[in-house]
Design an enzyme around this catalytic site. Structure first.
Site, PDB file in Angstrom:
ATOM      1  N   LYS A 108      64.370  53.134  15.373  1.00 33.64           N
ATOM      2  CA  LYS A 108      63.742  53.620  16.616  1.00 33.64           C
ATOM      3  C   LYS A 108      64.426  54.877  17.127  1.00 33.64           C
ATOM      4  O   LYS A 108      63.775  55.783  17.630  1.00 33.64           O
ATOM      5  CB  LYS A 108      63.800  52.536  17.713  1.00 33.64           C
ATOM      6  CG  LYS A 108      63.009  51.285  17.375  1.00 33.64           C
ATOM      7  CD  LYS A 108      63.199  50.208  18.423  1.00 33.64           C
ATOM      8  CE  LYS A 108      64.603  49.682  18.500  1.00 33.64           C
ATOM      9  NZ  LYS A 108      65.067  48.933  17.311  1.00 33.64           N
ATOM     10  N   ARG A 116      74.048  43.031   8.497  1.00 33.63           N
ATOM     11  CA  ARG A 116      72.676  42.599   8.775  1.00 33.63           C
ATOM     12  C   ARG A 116      72.155  41.781   7.605  1.00 33.63           C
ATOM     13  O   ARG A 116      72.397  42.119   6.451  1.00 33.63           O
ATOM     14  CB  ARG A 116      71.785  43.828   8.995  1.00 33.63           C
ATOM     15  CG  ARG A 116      72.171  44.638  10.220  1.00 33.63           C
ATOM     16  CD  ARG A 116      71.356  45.939  10.313  1.00 33.63           C
ATOM     17  NE  ARG A 116      71.731  46.726  11.481  1.00 33.63           N
ATOM     18  CZ  ARG A 116      71.575  48.045  11.566  1.00 33.63           C
ATOM     19  NH1 ARG A 116      71.043  48.725  10.582  1.00 33.63           N
ATOM     20  NH2 ARG A 116      71.943  48.683  12.658  1.00 33.63           N
ATOM     21  N   ASP A 160      66.645  47.496  14.825  1.00 34.51           N
ATOM     22  CA  ASP A 160      67.295  48.366  13.836  1.00 34.51           C
ATOM     23  C   ASP A 160      66.337  48.935  12.803  1.00 34.51           C
ATOM     24  O   ASP A 160      66.708  49.182  11.653  1.00 34.51           O
ATOM     25  CB  ASP A 160      68.444  47.619  13.123  1.00 34.51           C
ATOM     26  CG  ASP A 160      69.444  47.060  14.111  1.00 34.51           C
ATOM     27  OD1 ASP A 160      69.693  47.733  15.129  1.00 34.51           O
ATOM     28  OD2 ASP A 160      69.967  45.954  13.872  1.00 34.51           O
ATOM     29  N   GLU A 161      65.112  49.186  13.223  1.00 36.35           N
ATOM     30  CA  GLU A 161      64.099  49.710  12.311  1.00 36.35           C
ATOM     31  C   GLU A 161      64.194  51.229  12.157  1.00 36.35           C
ATOM     32  O   GLU A 161      63.555  51.811  11.274  1.00 36.35           O
ATOM     33  CB  GLU A 161      62.684  49.362  12.818  1.00 36.35           C
ATOM     34  CG  GLU A 161      62.395  47.875  12.965  1.00 36.35           C
ATOM     35  CD  GLU A 161      62.738  47.340  14.361  1.00 36.35           C
ATOM     36  OE1 GLU A 161      63.416  48.056  15.132  1.00 36.35           O
ATOM     37  OE2 GLU A 161      62.324  46.211  14.663  1.00 36.35           O
ATOM     38  N   GLN A 197      65.555  46.819  20.607  1.00 30.18           N
ATOM     39  CA  GLN A 197      65.325  45.574  19.863  1.00 30.18           C
ATOM     40  C   GLN A 197      63.978  45.642  19.125  1.00 30.18           C
ATOM     41  O   GLN A 197      63.521  46.725  18.812  1.00 30.18           O
ATOM     42  CB  GLN A 197      65.404  44.339  20.771  1.00 30.18           C
ATOM     43  CG  GLN A 197      66.801  44.052  21.297  1.00 30.18           C
ATOM     44  CD  GLN A 197      67.190  44.871  22.523  1.00 30.18           C
ATOM     45  OE1 GLN A 197      66.447  44.952  23.481  1.00 30.18           O
ATOM     46  NE2 GLN A 197      68.359  45.471  22.498  1.00 30.18           N
ATOM     47  N   THR A 239      76.124  48.251  17.133  1.00 28.92           N
ATOM     48  CA  THR A 239      76.749  47.780  18.365  1.00 28.92           C
ATOM     49  C   THR A 239      77.911  46.825  18.086  1.00 28.92           C
ATOM     50  O   THR A 239      78.943  46.890  18.736  1.00 28.92           O
ATOM     51  CB  THR A 239      75.684  47.098  19.259  1.00 28.92           C
ATOM     52  OG1 THR A 239      74.686  48.076  19.540  1.00 28.92           O
ATOM     53  CG2 THR A 239      76.272  46.602  20.567  1.00 28.92           C
ATOM     54  N   ARG A 273      66.726  35.584  41.006  1.00 34.04           N
ATOM     55  CA  ARG A 273      66.714  36.349  42.268  1.00 34.04           C
ATOM     56  C   ARG A 273      68.078  36.434  42.951  1.00 34.04           C
ATOM     57  O   ARG A 273      68.167  36.523  44.166  1.00 34.04           O
ATOM     58  CB  ARG A 273      65.635  35.798  43.224  1.00 34.04           C
ATOM     59  CG  ARG A 273      64.247  36.005  42.669  1.00 34.04           C
ATOM     60  CD  ARG A 273      63.257  35.055  43.230  1.00 34.04           C
ATOM     61  NE  ARG A 273      63.552  33.688  42.838  1.00 34.04           N
ATOM     62  CZ  ARG A 273      62.855  32.636  43.221  1.00 34.04           C
ATOM     63  NH1 ARG A 273      61.837  32.785  44.031  1.00 34.04           N
ATOM     64  NH2 ARG A 273      63.182  31.433  42.808  1.00 34.04           N
ATOM     65  N   GLY A 313      71.563  49.612  19.683  1.00 35.44           N
ATOM     66  CA  GLY A 313      72.382  50.622  19.012  1.00 35.44           C
ATOM     67  C   GLY A 313      71.436  51.519  18.248  1.00 35.44           C
ATOM     68  O   GLY A 313      70.848  51.099  17.254  1.00 35.44           O
ATOM     69  N   HIS A 314      71.209  52.722  18.753  1.00 32.95           N
ATOM     70  CA  HIS A 314      70.246  53.633  18.144  1.00 32.95           C
ATOM     71  C   HIS A 314      70.975  54.825  17.523  1.00 32.95           C
ATOM     72  O   HIS A 314      71.727  55.516  18.214  1.00 32.95           O
ATOM     73  CB  HIS A 314      69.230  54.114  19.188  1.00 32.95           C
ATOM     74  CG  HIS A 314      68.376  52.998  19.732  1.00 32.95           C
ATOM     75  ND1 HIS A 314      67.412  53.180  20.676  1.00 32.95           N
ATOM     76  CD2 HIS A 314      68.353  51.667  19.430  1.00 32.95           C
ATOM     77  CE1 HIS A 314      66.831  52.015  20.944  1.00 32.95           C
ATOM     78  NE2 HIS A 314      67.392  51.083  20.210  1.00 32.95           N
TER      79      HIS A 314
END
Ligand code: GDP
Ligand code: IMO
Ligand code: MG
Length: 428
Positions: A16, A306, A13-14, A225, A301, A144, A40-41
């Protein structure tokens, strides 16, 4: 040709999304390489806010190619709801604009069920996941037994893999975790519909990106992230299940490291974190609340509030090292305007030593006492600032200290959520 990574330098959450949108102007291809719709952008363009989770933030441009790489975990339900959301807002999402890797793993309904049930079973040790099935999907990938997009494209293969998975998962869900079994036919039918709709977007994206690079196109790799949520270098186990650091780009896209030239770390001017886990510079007081309200620090999201704290340069220095950053973009400088004094962490007192790197053990980290340097704040609003020279002297001192401590220059300064609230200081 430039190929560059935009990655989170803290706990996500910077900004991006905003920085990817801003820098995407200089790229023809925008690629997600890890994570899924746990991200969440937020991007703001011309008074409209877009919230993206799975689709690269370059999608808002008309003529750019957006790629969901093999390292991403794809929930088709989430993908289509995001496509519909964008189309409703007038953003076209066509197979010319969006490609999905045939090697990406598919998030299945049992992954979401397992994510929630396992969190419940962890009790007080819960991670605080987004509940999107990310961890269980990556677990299957590495164990796998996962189902890839290419498997979903083949009815018989998908049927067999789904049956195999459900027979084991249903036992685990019902007998160990006390949940409800999933019905094969219901899941199969829905996923066959997804398969049809997904088909035109599915490509070998490693080949696609490689050809673009050979054609001299600029490629932007958009991280999700942040550094401290990295599965190897984050605050394990309070992390996400992928490599969020620059190392994840090659494995998550099928593009060799020598073809990637730059990595820009997106750092918020203070620190935030969602979910549980250690946070040395956390402010559980009125200042933390002030930052949260002024910075609208609520999750995109999950809507969770925060946790907020002072800027931690130990974290930024660690990110610069682990991801080989070529520069930082510092976001939300405007949010801090109005605080009389600011603190910045420049080391941890650990036992009888002072360290400037992030320790592996959470028990060691819990013993670390942040050492602060105090800065004079800036009273004036800076959301209209258009150049570095136009910033208050104290804001410049703050930025200089980041460069000095991390040995990494600041190439972009963000003073608001919009594209034009961005100051370019140099080459990324
Ligand atoms: P991401 O996950 O890294 O893309 O970041 P998020 O979108 O989750 O959170 C960042 C929030 O800050 C979003 O609401 C952005 O619109 C907003 N934002 C980004 N840069 C700035 C900035 O420089 N100033 C302010 N005030 N808001 C910003
Ligand atoms: P963006 O891309 C902030 C956090 C969750 C939880 C941990 C594990 O918007 O920066 P997961 O669902 O991934 O298994 O949850 O990681 N988390 C994020 N925190 N920003 C994100 O993405 C996050 N994605 C996951 O809160 O603590
Ligand atoms: Mg986010």
């Amino acid at each position: 040709m430039t190929t560059f990574i935009v990655l989170g330098a803290q706990w996500g959450d910077e900004g991006k999304g905003k920085m990817t949108d801003y820098l995407a102007e200089e790229a023809e291809v925008i690629v997600r390489y890890q994570g899924g719709n746990n991200a969440g952008h937020t991007v703001e363009v011309e008074n409209r806010q877009y919230k993206l989770h799975l689709i690269p933030s370059g999608i808002l441009y008309d003529h750019k190619l957006n790629v969901i790489g093999n390292g991403v975990v794809v929930d088709p339900e989430a993908l289509f709801s995001e496509i519909d959301y964008l189309e409703n807002l007038g953003v076209k999402v066509t197979p010319e604009k969006l490609a999905v890797s045939d090697r990406a793993h598919v998030i299945m309904p049992y992954h979401k069920t397992l994510d929630k049930l396992k969190e419940k079973a962890r009790g007080k040790n819960e991670i605080g996941t987004t509940g999107k099935g990310i961890g269980p999907c990556y677990t299957d990938k590495f164990e796998r037994s996962g189902i890839r997009i290419c498997d979903l494209m083949n009815k018989d293969v998908f049927e067999e893999k789904l049956k195999e998975n459900l027979s084991l998962k249903n036992k685990y869900i019902t007998q160990v975790l006390g949940g409800e079994a999933l019905n094969f036919k219901e899941v199969f039918d829905v996923y066959m519909e997804y398969s049809e709709r997904l088909k035109p977007y599915v490509k070998d994206t490693s080949v696609l990106i490689y050809e673009k690079i050979k054609d001299n196109s600029s490629v932007l790799f958009e991280g999700a992230q942040g550094m401290l949520l990295d599965i190897d270098y984050g605050t394990y186990p309070y992390v996400t299940s992928s490599n969020t650091t620059a190392g994840g780009v090659s494995s998550g896209t099928g593009i060799g490291p020598s073809m990637i030239s730059r990595a820009i770390g997106i750092a918020k001017a203070y620190t935030t974190r969602v979910g549980k886990g250690p946070f040395p510079t956390e402010l559980e007081d009125a200042t933390g609340d002030w930052i949260r309200e002024r910075g609208h620090e609520y999750g995109v999201t999950t809507g969770r509030s925060r946790r907020c704290g002072w800027l931690d340069l130990v974290i930024l220095k660690t990110t610069a090292r682990v991801s080989g950053l070529t520069s930082f973009a510092v976001t939300k400088m405007d949010t801090l305007a109005g605080l009389e004094k600011l603190k910045v962490c420049i080391g941890y007192k650990f036992k009888d030593k002072i360290i400037d790197y992030f320790p592996a053990s959470l028990e060691d980290l819990a013993e670390c006492q942040p050492i602060y340097e105090e800065f004079e704040g800036w009273g004036e609003e800076i959301t209209q600032a258009e150049s570095y020279e136009g910033l208050p002297q104290n804001a410049k001192k703050y930025l200089k200290r980041i460069e000095e401590f991390t040995g990494t220059k600041v190439s972009v300064i963000s003073v608001g959520p919009k594209r034009n609230q961005t100051i370019r200081v140099g080459d990324i």
